[in-house]
Design a protein around this motif. Structure first.
Motif, short mmCIF file in Angstrom:
data_model
loop_
_atom_site.label_atom_id
_atom_site.label_comp_id
_atom_site.label_asym_id
_atom_site.label_seq_id
_atom_site.Cartn_x
_atom_site.Cartn_y
_atom_site.Cartn_z
N ASP A 42 -4.29 1.54 7.54
CA ASP A 42 -4.55 2.50 6.76
C ASP A 42 -3.42 3.19 5.73
O ASP A 42 -3.86 3.45 4.66
CB ASP A 42 -4.53 3.61 7.97
CG ASP A 42 -5.79 3.49 8.70
OD1 ASP A 42 -6.96 2.72 8.23
OD2 ASP A 42 -5.94 4.07 9.99
N GLU A 43 -2.03 2.76 6.15
CA GLU A 43 -1.24 3.20 5.19
C GLU A 43 -1.18 2.34 3.85
O GLU A 43 -1.25 3.18 2.78
CB GLU A 43 0.10 2.73 5.75
CG GLU A 43 1.46 3.41 5.12
CD GLU A 43 2.78 2.49 5.65
OE1 GLU A 43 2.78 1.87 6.52
OE2 GLU A 43 3.78 2.93 4.74
N PHE A 44 -1.64 1.17 3.87
CA PHE A 44 -1.82 0.65 2.34
C PHE A 44 -2.89 1.03 1.76
O PHE A 44 -2.79 1.23 0.70
CB PHE A 44 -1.72 -1.03 2.90
CG PHE A 44 -2.00 -1.96 1.67
CD1 PHE A 44 -0.95 -2.26 0.77
CD2 PHE A 44 -3.17 -2.04 1.07
CE1 PHE A 44 -1.16 -2.86 -0.15
CE2 PHE A 44 -3.69 -2.84 -0.11
CZ PHE A 44 -2.51 -3.22 -0.80
N LYS A 45 -4.01 1.21 2.48
CA LYS A 45 -5.16 1.67 1.85
C LYS A 45 -4.98 2.85 1.11
O LYS A 45 -5.47 3.16 -0.17
CB LYS A 45 -6.22 1.68 2.75
CG LYS A 45 -6.97 0.22 3.28
CD LYS A 45 -8.16 0.45 4.23
CE LYS A 45 -8.37 -0.85 4.84
NZ LYS A 45 -9.02 -0.67 5.94
N THR A 46 -4.27 3.91 1.84
CA THR A 46 -4.45 5.29 1.45
C THR A 46 -3.32 5.24 0.02
O THR A 46 -3.63 5.84 -1.02
CB THR A 46 -3.50 6.15 2.41
OG1 THR A 46 -4.11 6.08 3.54
CG2 THR A 46 -3.24 7.64 1.95
N ASP A 47 -2.24 4.49 0.10
CA ASP A 47 -1.29 4.33 -1.17
C ASP A 47 -1.84 3.51 -2.24
O ASP A 47 -1.92 4.07 -3.37
CB ASP A 47 0.05 3.52 -0.57
CG ASP A 47 0.88 4.40 0.27
OD1 ASP A 47 0.46 5.47 0.71
OD2 ASP A 47 1.74 3.75 0.92
N PHE A 48 -2.72 2.38 -1.92
CA PHE A 48 -3.06 1.70 -2.91
C PHE A 48 -4.19 2.44 -3.80
O PHE A 48 -4.36 2.49 -4.82
CB PHE A 48 -3.86 0.41 -2.09
CG PHE A 48 -4.31 -0.54 -3.31
CD1 PHE A 48 -3.68 -0.99 -4.24
CD2 PHE A 48 -5.62 -1.15 -2.96
CE1 PHE A 48 -4.03 -2.12 -5.22
CE2 PHE A 48 -6.19 -2.21 -3.78
CZ PHE A 48 -5.51 -2.63 -4.83
N ASP A 49 -5.25 3.17 -2.56
CA ASP A 49 -6.40 4.05 -3.25
C ASP A 49 -5.72 5.06 -4.32
O ASP A 49 -6.24 5.23 -5.34
CB ASP A 49 -7.34 4.21 -2.28
CG ASP A 49 -7.93 3.03 -1.57
OD1 ASP A 49 -7.97 2.19 -2.03
OD2 ASP A 49 -8.76 3.53 -0.62
N GLY A 50 -4.74 5.52 -3.57
CA GLY A 50 -4.12 6.61 -4.46
C GLY A 50 -3.50 6.43 -5.84
O GLY A 50 -3.64 6.96 -6.73
N LEU A 51 -2.69 5.35 -5.55
CA LEU A 51 -2.24 4.88 -6.89
C LEU A 51 -3.15 4.44 -8.05
O LEU A 51 -3.31 4.38 -9.28
CB LEU A 51 -1.20 3.80 -6.89
CG LEU A 51 0.14 4.09 -6.34
CD1 LEU A 51 1.06 3.11 -5.68
CD2 LEU A 51 0.91 5.01 -7.25
N LEU A 52 -4.44 3.59 -7.36
CA LEU A 52 -5.22 3.18 -8.28
C LEU A 52 -6.19 4.31 -8.96
O LEU A 52 -6.22 4.36 -10.17
CB LEU A 52 -6.35 2.23 -7.52
CG LEU A 52 -5.96 0.91 -7.31
CD1 LEU A 52 -7.05 0.07 -6.41
CD2 LEU A 52 -5.25 0.14 -8.30
#
Ligand SMILES: *Cc1c(COP(=O)(O)O)cnc(C)c1O
Length: 394
Positions: A42-52
Motif C-alpha cells: 500500500d505504501e508503494f502504491k500510494t507514493d507511486f500513484d501520488g507522484l505520477l
C-alpha cells in the motif's frame, strides 16, 4: 498463468532469465526477492500513484487525432506520453525504481544512458529524492548529446564517460555493471527499459503498465469499449510498448503492433530492426533476440533515432514475436522523418523521432473506417530538433 508475462524465474517462453556474473548475484537476488512485495505494498502504491499524478502529470490524455484519422480513414487515438514531465514515458519507470531503491535503503543510484533520455529521467528523480546519481555514458554519446549532458549535470548528477570499445551505450552498460559489482550494498542500478536480468524486464513492464491501465478506462469513456482494434508502439528495448500492451496481452482480439527502426533498410547493414535480423542469444543478462555475428559478436546497431538504436529487444517482445502475439513492422529513417512532419502539420504535435516510427507504420497497415487504433506517442520532439532542422532545412 499468462503465456505473455514472466514466470517466477523471469522467463517469457524461452526468453528472459538472469544470465549474470557470480559477482552480481547478491545485488540481483535482493531485488528479485523483494520487488513484488514492494510494488504490491500500500505504501508503494500510494507514493507511486501520488507522484505520477502531481509530479509526472498523469493520467496523460488519450487524444482523438481527427485530422490524422481522416488522412488514414480510421479512428486514431494518441496516448500522450509526450506530455509527461521530462517529455517521455521513461519517467514512469524511474519514479517507480527510485521508490524501490529508497525502500531497500539504497543511498547511491547508478544508470547507463545512450542518448541521455534515461539519464535525464534518472537524474530527475534523484534530485527529487536527494539521492546521489552517477550516470555512465559513452564518450562519443557525451559529445553527440550535449544538451542532455547539461541537463543531467544541472540536476546534480555525475556523468562518467565510458572510454572503452565503441564508446557508446554498450560500453556505458559495462561500466555501470562494473560499478554495481564494486558497490554491492548501498547502490541501486536503474535500468531504463524492459531489458537486463530478471527481475528488471518484469519490474519495468509493471511500472510502465500504467499506460495501458489508463488506456482501458479512457477508451471505455471515449468509444464505449475498453479494447481497441490495435495498439501501435515503437520498440527500442521495448518499455513504452510493454507499458502500452500490458493490460491487453490477454485480449487476443486486440492487435499489438511493434515498430522497429530499420535505419537505412532491413538488409542494409545499417539497421536496428532486431526481430528481422536478430538471432537468439544473451545480451545484458537475459536471453532474447539480438543482432550478432555467427560467432556471437554483437553487431553495432544503427538508427537515426537514438532511443531505438539498440542491438536487442527485451525478452517479453522476443516472446511476443515468437508466439506471433504481436506483429512487427520495420520503419526506415526516411519513413520516420516523413511521419514526424506529417503529425506536426496535421495535428500541431512535434513527436520524438522514436514515436515517429510508430506513426509511420500507418502507411504499411490497413484499417477499416470503424476500427479504433491507439498509437503510443512515447515522447516529444524537442530533443530531436537539430535532426529535424537538418533534414527539413528549417
Ligand atoms: C528511450 C525512448 C524510446 C525507446 O525505449 P523503449 O524502452 O523501447 O520504450 C522510445 N521513445 C522515446 C521518446 C524514448 O525516449
Amino acid at each position: 498463468m499468462s503465456m505473455y508475462n514472466a514466470n517466477k524465474k523471469g522467463f517469457y517462453g524461452k526468453f528472459g532469465g538472469a544470465y549474470i556474473p557470480e559477482l552480481l548475484h547478491n545485488n540481483v537476488e535482493e531485488l528479485r526477492l523483494t520487488y513484488l512485495d514492494i510494488l504490491g505494498s500500500d505504501e508503494f502504491k500510494t507514493d507511486f500513484d501520488g507522484l505520477l499524478k502531481d509530479y509526472v502529470g498523469r493520467p496523460t490524455p488519450l487524444y482523438l487525432a481527427q485530422n490524422l484519422s481522416e488522412q488514414y480513414q480510421t479512428n486514431i487515438y494518441l496516448k500522450r506520453e509526450d506530455l509527461t514531465h521530462t517529455g517521455a514515458h521513461k519517467i514512469n519507470n524511474t519514479i517507480g525504481q527510485i521508490l524501490v531503491a529508497k525502500k531497500l535503503g539504497k543511498k547511491r543510484i547508478i544508470a547507463e544512458t545512450g542518448a541521455g533520455q534515461h539519464g535525464v529521467a534518472t537524474a530527475t528523480v534523484c534530485a527529487l529524492m536527494g539521492l546521489e546519481c552517477i550516470v555512465y555514458m559513452g564518450e562519443i554519446d557525451i559529445q553527440r548529446q550535449a544538451p542532455n549532458v547539461a541537463r543531467m549535470k544541472m540536476l546534480g548528477a555525475t556523468v562518467v564517460p565510458a572510454t572503452s570499445g565503441s564508446k557508446t551505450l554498450k560500453d556505458a552498460t559495462n561500466e555501470a555493471i562494473r560499478d554495481w559489482i564494486n558497490h554491492p550494498h548501498d547502490t541501486h542500478y536503474i535500468i531504463g527499459s524492459v531489458v537486463g536480468p530478471h527481475p528488471y524486464p518484469d519490474m519495468v513492464a509493471r511500472l510502465q503498465s500504467v499506460i495501458s491501465q489508463e488506456m482501458r478506462l479512457q477508451l471505455k469513456q471515449k468509444t464505449g469499449s475498453e479494447t481497441p482494434t490495435a495498439i501501435i508502439a515503437c520498440v527500442g528495448g521495448g518499455s513504452n510498448a510493454a507499458g502500452a500492451f500490458y493490460h491487453f496481452l490477454e485480449d487476443e482480439n486486440v492487435q499489438l503492433i511493434a515498430c522497429e527502426a530499420s535505419g537505412m533498410g532491413v538488409d542494409s547493414g545499417k539497421t536496428a530492426a532486431t526481430s528481422f535480423v536478430g538471432t537468439e542469444g544473451v545480451l545484458h543478462g537475459s536471453k532474447s533476440l539480438l543482432m550478432q555475428t555467427k560467432d556471437g559478436q554483437v553487431v553495432e546497431p544503427y538508427s537515426i533515432s537514438a532511443g531505438l538504436d539498440y542491438p536487442g529487444i527485451g525478452p517479453m517482445h522476443a516472446n511476443l514475436f515468437e508466439t506471433k502475439r504481436a506483429s512487427f513492422v520495420a520503419v526506415t529513417d526516411k519513413e520516420a522523418l516523413d511521419a514526424a512532419l506529417e503529425l506536426t502539420r496535421l495535428e500541431g504535435i512535434i513527436p520524438a523521432l522514436e514515436s515517429a516510427h510508430a506513426l509511420a507504420s500507418l502507411k504499411q497497415l490497413q484499417f477499416k473506417k470503424e476500427d479504433v487504433v491507439v498509437i503510443n506517442l512515447s515522447g516529444r520532439g524537442d530533443k530531436d530538433l537539430s535532426t529535424y532542422m537538418k533534414h527539413f532545412e528549417l
